[in-house]
Design an enzyme around this catalytic site. Sequence first.
Site, PDB file in Angstrom:
ATOM      1  CG  HIS A 199      37.502  34.531  37.255  1.00  0.00           C
ATOM      2  ND1 HIS A 199      37.522  33.655  36.228  1.00  0.00           N
ATOM      3  CD2 HIS A 199      38.422  35.565  36.659  1.00  0.00           C
ATOM      4  CE1 HIS A 199      38.201  33.709  35.253  1.00  0.00           C
ATOM      5  NE2 HIS A 199      38.700  35.232  35.314  1.00  0.00           N
ATOM      6  CG  ASP A 211      40.786  34.399  32.102  1.00  0.00           C
ATOM      7  OD1 ASP A 211      40.599  34.853  33.155  1.00  0.00           O
ATOM      8  OD2 ASP A 211      39.800  34.447  30.952  1.00  0.00           O
ATOM      9  CD  GLU A 245      36.037  37.538  34.540  1.00  0.00           C
ATOM     10  OE1 GLU A 245      36.450  38.729  34.066  1.00  0.00           O
ATOM     11  OE2 GLU A 245      36.165  36.461  34.161  1.00  0.00           O
ATOM     12  CD  GLU A 246      36.160  33.748  31.810  1.00  0.00           C
ATOM     13  OE1 GLU A 246      35.734  34.695  30.858  1.00  0.00           O
ATOM     14  OE2 GLU A 246      37.403  33.864  32.105  1.00  0.00           O
TER      15      GLU A 246
END
Length: 827
Positions: A199, A211, A245-246
């Site tokens: 992502h 991330d 995604e977050e």
Amino acid sequence: MEWSSESAAVRRHRGTAERREGQAAASHPQREASAQEDARGGGRMRGRTESGGESRGAKTALSEARTALALALYLLALRALVQLSLQRLVLSRTSGLQGEFDARQARVYLEHITAIGPRTTGSAENEILTVQYLLEQITLIEEQSNSLHRISVDVQRPTGSFSIDFLGGFTSYYDNITNVVVKLEPQDGAKYAVLANCHFDSVANSPGASDDAVSCAVMLEVLRVMAASPEPLQHAVVFLFNGAEENVLQASHGFITQHPWASLIRAFINLEAAGVGGKELVFQTGPENPWLVQAYVSAAKHPFASVVAQEVFQSGIIPSDTDFRIYRDFGNIPGIDLAFIENGYIYHTKYDTADRILIDSIQRADSNYVRDFLCGLGITFISWFTSLVTVLIIAVFVSLIGQSLSWYNYFYIAVCLYGTATVAKIILIHTLAKRFYYVNASDLYLGELFFDTSLFVHCGFLVALTAQGFCSAFMSAVWVAFPLLTKLCVYKDFKKHGAKGRFIALYLLGMFIPYLYGLYLIWAVFEMFTPILGRSGSEIPPDVVLASILAVCVMILSSYFITFIYLVNSTKKTILTLILVCAVTFLLVCSGAFFPYSSNPDSPKPKRVFLQHVSRTFHNLEGSVVKRDSGIWINGFDYTGMSHVTPHIPEINDTIRAHCEENAPLCGFPWYLPVHFLIRKNWYLPAPEISPRNPAHFRLVSKEKMPWDSIKLTFEATGPSHMSFYVRTHKGSTLSQWSLGNGIPVTSRGGDYFVFYSHGLQASAWQFWIEVQVSEEQPEGMVTVAIAAHYLSGENKRSSQLDALKEKFPDWSFPSAWVSTYSLFVF
């Protein structure tokens, strides 16, 4: 299995006969009675003498100092070996040859993505700039691809909804979010495909290098290498660069439930992060399909996986989740979840930058004996229980005096405080047992006895874990098999020479594998859990959790070392040294000598704080405004609250503690996610009202009475890219169904309903309905709803008051700030 060729019964018989021969000339009845009692007493009064009357204790006892030093050096050597293996990430060659993965090229991708800045869903940085960059690189890769392959690209903008049992349970709704999907296949097509997922979105105010930009950079480079390969593919590979995604796994849900290529997928690889760099850990696989793990082991140059990580992660202990859940639960396909776990202190902070990710990290991608045995088992459990109680008492005291997280910046403090206390208590209990219970028992006999006790405990764990179906049972198998082999190997030497230096060397060598692997797992546990305890909320005392984990780890490591307590002359110096280290550390911790946080640019360990400039409006049943206020709502994400911040910002103190609005969903505050049960301490600093240029609008579209005597309320909401919708039913009312998820309302912790909403660019108005079953009408209405709008990007994100307060925070903190509104309605 014994360490001596004589059984315990034979030894007792021979020892008794020898004592009786020595006493034959004596006729005093009391001495005869004593001899008879010795013969019956077995373990407690077993003589220390051999033929000739020479003391076995004097002959075989180990030196306390040498034994303690040997064990300490052994553990330190194993720890150094673990650290060395973790730092040697791969590869002498980091630049790929022709047709090989090139880490330097992947870093170029990474730096371009992170240079865009924070990429929250719905922001131009995420929806336009990052997507444009990905499409540009994919186009270049397609131009350089081999004619054997065909590349197809699709930009998906899905809309959907689902419910998830995460953070107490809630429902998620997304609209017009972005997925960039690439399919690499043979020229004549393919029937099946493997999915690779990353992502490119990030949390607010973080560059999101680990991330998860680094994973997207890796996938771009893999795509480049595979597309240029002269070897034809047998199946297709789908590369999913997902953009939400977050927002709790929304984009992966949009792909696997709506994209036409989803039906081709037969397995997936999910690339994630819970830290920054280091070895990537396989921490989830399945469901079933062990061929996936076999394929990973055969293909990866340096495989690093643990079934323990999977069972810990899926137990819910770790407050996090990945797209793995979506593909498993909604796609019913097997896969592998890989993640960086090292240095989780800077995960989701401004420090998560590209320069912190090493190129190597990228490149790796008898009846008396039975009685004695049972007593030994009881003493072992007593030592473990009392040591756990001891460290918990220390941890609770440290928490009560406001010195929690003193070890957060320097982990060795936790070892010196809680680790030494655990070891000292274990040694003390066994020393007392040796001195007062096993009064005349042979040292060698006791050493053997407590080895068997530890072996029995690990066998018990092996049986229990296997019976429960835990794959982690293999750990206990390692801690059973190697000690058994060790006992067989040292048997002759132990029988002939007793507990000498050769015995120690052979013993430690035989325990090398279980202790090395144990230290690997312990490193992984603390590498993951220590940073998590710095963001686990205000309700969980982190010292209590860490002390418990550390105590359990010490118990495991000490299990086969307990035997040395009974083989050494004395343990007095060891106990005094451990007590001294623990006492000095305890006094330093209580005095506040160790500050929890650090702004060291090489290894930052920041305190996380959320600042939301909030405007709140509360309406009554008639639609009139009954309350309106505004302020900066402050949430500290660890147990210390604002105690360390108040000296720097005096206005943030306990006089402005936020009060829960009892009649409002989620206490009347705009929670971004339903974590209110973890963070009950927050602050509300009065501030001028904020008016975003793109205000949220919420209205009741219709109210219908259904044939089955329920009331259907249809709502419409417009606003920023991130909003939350809360529902609380009144007495006599229940929420029977709604148009979200699978239609069945899911409550969050505390009984309210929480819906997380996000959208990409140019989304239409969000329209949905809820159905309320009313069994008893109430004058205050049937349901209270609230809508919270979160402005995480763009000019609406900031306010002058928010910026001014943010600037006051010390450099060892990471204040993440944005503007929010909260509007409550009663129907």
